[in-house]
Design an enzyme around this catalytic site. Structure first.
Site, PDB file in Angstrom:
ATOM      1  N   CYS A  51      46.299  45.503  48.166  1.00 52.74           N
ATOM      2  CA  CYS A  51      44.900  44.968  48.060  1.00 52.74           C
ATOM      3  C   CYS A  51      44.560  44.242  49.346  1.00 52.74           C
ATOM      4  O   CYS A  51      45.252  43.752  50.043  1.00 52.74           O
ATOM      5  CB  CYS A  51      45.199  43.708  46.907  1.00 52.74           C
ATOM      6  SG  CYS A  51      43.662  42.953  46.859  1.00 52.74           S
ATOM      7  N   HIS A  81      43.347  45.421  39.311  1.00 53.44           N
ATOM      8  CA  HIS A  81      43.729  44.432  40.096  1.00 53.44           C
ATOM      9  C   HIS A  81      42.510  43.636  40.572  1.00 53.44           C
ATOM     10  O   HIS A  81      42.586  42.237  40.530  1.00 53.44           O
ATOM     11  CB  HIS A  81      44.564  44.972  41.231  1.00 53.44           C
ATOM     12  CG  HIS A  81      45.134  44.045  42.321  1.00 53.44           C
ATOM     13  ND1 HIS A  81      46.487  43.428  42.175  1.00 53.44           N
ATOM     14  CD2 HIS A  81      44.535  43.480  43.109  1.00 53.44           C
ATOM     15  CE1 HIS A  81      46.365  42.558  43.068  1.00 53.44           C
ATOM     16  NE2 HIS A  81      45.202  42.606  43.919  1.00 53.44           N
ATOM     17  N   GLU A  82      41.523  44.324  41.205  1.00 55.69           N
ATOM     18  CA  GLU A  82      40.339  43.793  41.929  1.00 55.69           C
ATOM     19  C   GLU A  82      39.474  42.954  40.960  1.00 55.69           C
ATOM     20  O   GLU A  82      38.983  41.984  41.237  1.00 55.69           O
ATOM     21  CB  GLU A  82      39.589  44.637  42.554  1.00 55.69           C
ATOM     22  CG  GLU A  82      40.366  45.456  43.745  1.00 55.69           C
ATOM     23  CD  GLU A  82      40.893  44.484  44.708  1.00 55.69           C
ATOM     24  OE1 GLU A  82      40.375  43.621  45.018  1.00 55.69           O
ATOM     25  OE2 GLU A  82      42.202  45.100  45.196  1.00 55.69           O
ATOM     26  N   HIS A  91      40.662  39.625  40.703  1.00 56.55           N
ATOM     27  CA  HIS A  91      40.276  38.649  41.538  1.00 56.55           C
ATOM     28  C   HIS A  91      38.858  37.967  41.239  1.00 56.55           C
ATOM     29  O   HIS A  91      38.584  37.047  41.406  1.00 56.55           O
ATOM     30  CB  HIS A  91      40.100  39.423  42.758  1.00 56.55           C
ATOM     31  CG  HIS A  91      41.560  39.615  43.710  1.00 56.55           C
ATOM     32  ND1 HIS A  91      42.513  38.439  43.455  1.00 56.55           N
ATOM     33  CD2 HIS A  91      42.077  40.579  44.105  1.00 56.55           C
ATOM     34  CE1 HIS A  91      43.800  38.829  43.980  1.00 56.55           C
ATOM     35  NE2 HIS A  91      43.535  40.146  44.544  1.00 56.55           N
TER      36      HIS A  91
END
Length: 561
Positions: A112, A274-275, A278
């Site tokens: 990432c 995953h993003e 965030h």
């Protein structure tokens, strides 16, 4: 000379406020339009020496970013050695402080693009171990979270935390990938958002029509200078994607992204999950198996959010609660290869036309739930079930669902409700015909194998139905507070239960109402404390502390299973 057209100012305001045609919005691009030019596939420059390692550590938050000490080398730069040592510890490498082969390999791993230490001094949401209980003390939030609440002004833009439960997202029209079809991209993103929705009270809705300002999270693909972003991508091999703190997620289209069914390339689903983490406010976590680890590893099988991820996101947004229409354990009897009869069970929760299978071994719902009720349960009402009972005694093994004034008998062998059973009884049937003396509609019910009674609940009353005599037991109905007395004064549901069921996993009876449950005193409890009343109700507990992740998802994702 042309005459000037003058329009009334009120008309102009109406014109500006009117909805515009739904078109892919134009994102802000580089002034020279370099991010619109088609690019040749580029390869990221690998980390090979001290200089490139210093740049890497600075980029991902391991050093303060100063390059003045590069000339001093590693031996003359204790700060750089310390940064390498911390990076090694974070990645579970031997901590040497030296730029060895294992450290270089970790730095060159696809990952990432967000920093590993974004805000100095920030704390990670507390994470619960499997089987633990949540600390009842007030939650501690990182400094950026306090800033969002207005207590201080951050020096940098913090990861965005949302106050609303319904969040809208969009794959932007100028950010399509060149590697997957648009429908494949949207499918992957719907699934990625759903995975977070399955473990939080958040609900995500794809929105292709609203003005861009009303869309919370925008996703897009690009290469190099892309989509007006100030942080260019580096090419294939290292940075896969990054999330901007005000709701944008960008993917490097130089990478070979693939669909969940592919065994090769980079899993777009895993990177997207995953993003999204965030954007929701999660930092990188160093727990093994966490989706929020910065480095990418290809999923060997269908992956799901780990315990650490679930507890971290729930520290920000809370856990999913009740109420439920009904809950029960479904008993299965199967024979082994040796002819032995084995009994197993599964726990199910129903709400608003959806159902969840609860995995008691893992203390969470099954991956991919909820599912529409008619998909898994054939012939019973699709919504608003009142109760389920399983009469299981010598010579009888019968399962019933209740709704309104009727009930249905379920054929477990053929996995569907009976239209007519072996005795010639047709279904659905009036409750008053099959269970004389029992009123309807019901709040809930359960079968108690200890007594051979079915306990039917309606408002504040309890009807104990004697199965062997096919009638309401003598002296019933009674008040719920008399049949199930409170162990602690004033701590009782009193009336209007949502569900009641006997749990084989916990060997206990539970009464559920709203976001709370009460466990009924069992024989083991009375052995430890003989003063406890028979069928006494122990003090209320939170449903979210006992059964995890029974969460709603947006209806648009219900057909993805």
């Amino acid at each position: 000379m042309q005459a000037t057209l003058r329009l009334p100012w009120k008309w102009l305001l109406c014109f500006l406020a009117a909805p515009w045609p739904s078109q892919p919005e134009k994102l802000f691009h580089s002034r020279d339009h370099s991010d619109l030019e088609e690019s040749v596939l580029r390869q990221a420059k690998p980390v090979t020496d001290l200089h490139s390692a210093q740049l890497f550590l600075s980029k991902y938050g391991w050093t303060e970013g100063s390059r003045k000490l590069l000339a001093a080398g590693l031996s003359g730069n204790p700060g750089l050695r310390e940064a390498i040592a911390k990076f090694q510890s974070f990645n579970r490498l031997p901590v040497t402080g030296q730029l060895d082969k294992a450290t270089l390999a970790a730095m060159n791993q696809p990952r990432c693009g967000m920093p590993d230490h974004q805000l100095p001094g920030a704390t990670v949401p507390r994470i619960m171990p499997r089987g633990g209980s949540l600390d009842p003390s007030p939650r501690e939030h990182p400094k950026w979270f306090s800033a969002l609440l207005g207590r201080q002004r951050p020096k940098r833009s913090p990861p965005r935390a949302f106050s609303r439960r319904l969040l809208r997202w969009r794959l932007v029209g100028e950010g399509y990938s060149s590697q997957l079809s648009i429908e494949e991209q949207r499918f992957v993103f719907r699934l990625a958002f759903r995975m977070w929705s399955e473990v939080t009270p958040l609900v995500f809705k794809e929105d292709q029509l609203s003005p861009p300002a009303l869309v919370d999270i925008k996703l897009g693909f690009g290469t190099g200078q892309h989509l007006g972003c100030s942080r260019p991508f580096d090419g294939s091999g290292q940075e896969l994607a990054h999330a901007r703190h005000f709701g944008d997620i960008h993917f490097d289209d130089d990478e070979h992204f693939t669909s969940p069914s592919s065994d090769s390339g980079i899993s777009l689903l895993k990177v997207a999950v995953h993003e999204i983490g965030h954007v929701l406010g999660l930092p990188h976590l160093d727990q093994t198996g966490s989706i929020m680890q910065p480095g990418y590893t290809h999923p060997e099988t269908e992956f799901e959010l780990g315990w650490e991820d679930r507890r971290a996101i729930q520290a920000l947004y809370g856990s999913c609660e009740g109420p439920f229409d009904t809950a029960f354990d479904w008993i299965r009897k199967e024979k082994t290869h040796y002819g032995e009869l084995v009994v197993s069970f599964s726990t199910y929760f129903f709400r608003s036309g959806w159902y969840w299978l609860y995995e008691n071994r893992h203390n969470r719902t099954r991956y991919g739930d909820p599912i529409l009720t008619p998909v898994g349960w054939h012939g019973i009402p699709s919504h608003d079930l009142d109760a389920y009972i399983h009469v299981w005694m010598w010579g009888r093994d019968e399962r019933y669902f209740f709704q309104g004034n009727h009930y249905w008998r379920y054929d477990s062998d053929n996995d569907q409700a009976y239209e007519e059973d072996e005795q010639g009884i047709r279904y659905p049937r009036l409750i008053s015909e099959g269970f004389p003396g029992v009123p309807s509609p019901l709040d809930t019910a359960f079968y108690d194998r200890r007594t051979g009674f079915i306990y039917f609940f309606q408002k504040s009353s309890v009807y104990a139905f004697d199965v062997s005599r096919n009638q309401v037991a003598d002296s019933y109905p009674k008040r719920m507070t008399d049949v199930f007395p409170a162990v602690m004064a004033q701590d009782h549901p009193v009336r209007d239960l949502d569900s009641a069921y006997f749990s084989y996993a916990h060997n206990a009876i539970f009464l559920l109402k709203g976001n709370s449950y009460w466990r009924v005193v069992n024989a083991r409890d009375r052995q430890h404390d003989p003063s406890l009343a028979f069928n006494g109700l122990l003090p209320r507990q939170s449903i979210s502390q006992k059964w995890f992740d029974i969460c709603d998802v947006h209806p648009s994702t219900l057909t993805m299973n």
